[in-house]
Motif scaffolding. Sequence first.
Motif, short mmCIF file in Angstrom:
data_model
loop_
_atom_site.label_atom_id
_atom_site.label_comp_id
_atom_site.label_asym_id
_atom_site.label_seq_id
_atom_site.Cartn_x
_atom_site.Cartn_y
_atom_site.Cartn_z
N UNK A 1 41.90 36.50 36.83
CA UNK A 1 41.51 37.53 35.87
C UNK A 1 42.45 37.57 34.66
N UNK A 2 43.43 36.66 34.64
CA UNK A 2 44.41 36.56 33.56
C UNK A 2 45.11 37.90 33.33
N UNK B 1 42.03 44.99 41.43
CA UNK B 1 41.46 43.69 41.07
C UNK B 1 39.93 43.70 41.10
N UNK B 2 39.35 44.88 41.33
CA UNK B 2 37.89 44.98 41.35
C UNK B 2 37.27 44.53 42.65
N UNK B 3 38.07 44.49 43.71
CA UNK B 3 37.57 44.08 45.02
C UNK B 3 37.65 45.25 45.99
N UNK B 4 36.78 45.24 46.98
CA UNK B 4 36.92 46.21 48.07
C UNK B 4 37.92 45.63 49.06
N UNK C 1 32.01 37.81 40.25
CA UNK C 1 33.32 37.44 39.72
C UNK C 1 33.39 37.65 38.22
N UNK C 2 32.34 37.25 37.51
CA UNK C 2 32.31 37.40 36.06
C UNK C 2 32.37 38.88 35.68
N UNK D 1 37.58 49.91 41.42
CA UNK D 1 36.80 50.60 42.44
C UNK D 1 37.63 51.59 43.23
N UNK D 2 38.87 51.23 43.55
CA UNK D 2 39.70 52.10 44.37
C UNK D 2 40.36 53.14 43.48
#
Length: 151
Positions: free
Chosen positions: A43-44, A83-86, A128-129, A142-143
């Motif tokens: 994600x740079x 990081x945008x992940x669960x 991912x995009x 998300x969190x």
Amino acid sequence: MSSQASNPARVVPLSQASLRPAEREPLWRDVVGGVLRRERLAQERTLQDVADAARISMPYLSELERGRKEGSSEVLAAAAGALGLSLAELLALTQDELARRTGSAGRLQRIGASNPAAPLNQHQHQHQHQIRHQHRSGGPARYQGQVSLAA
């Protein structure tokens, strides 16, 4: 006759330290840390940016990424969310990486687990995009919980 003479085959247990590096099972904290770092770099983003979004200290995130610390489920969820992940996605990526490193992908596939060697499908590429785009444009993670690391 001594007891050793009656039992000539002695079994000597091997510790992880006595195994060659290629034979050692990877530590979970090393694998999850590597996944966190890989996702952050994809994600740079900087350590500081992700640490701020996760509400954890930058040195602690660095130690997590390097496998020096084992994060609690709350800390891992916060880092993943930044990081945008669960948490489930982080753990699935970590499981896939562990399977790849240990060569157990075939066994996992036989029992119905995901195939870490498979290329990403269109949905995964789009996801991912979207994650990368959200973070570049300052979108929310998300969190949303707050994590405090009391000593």
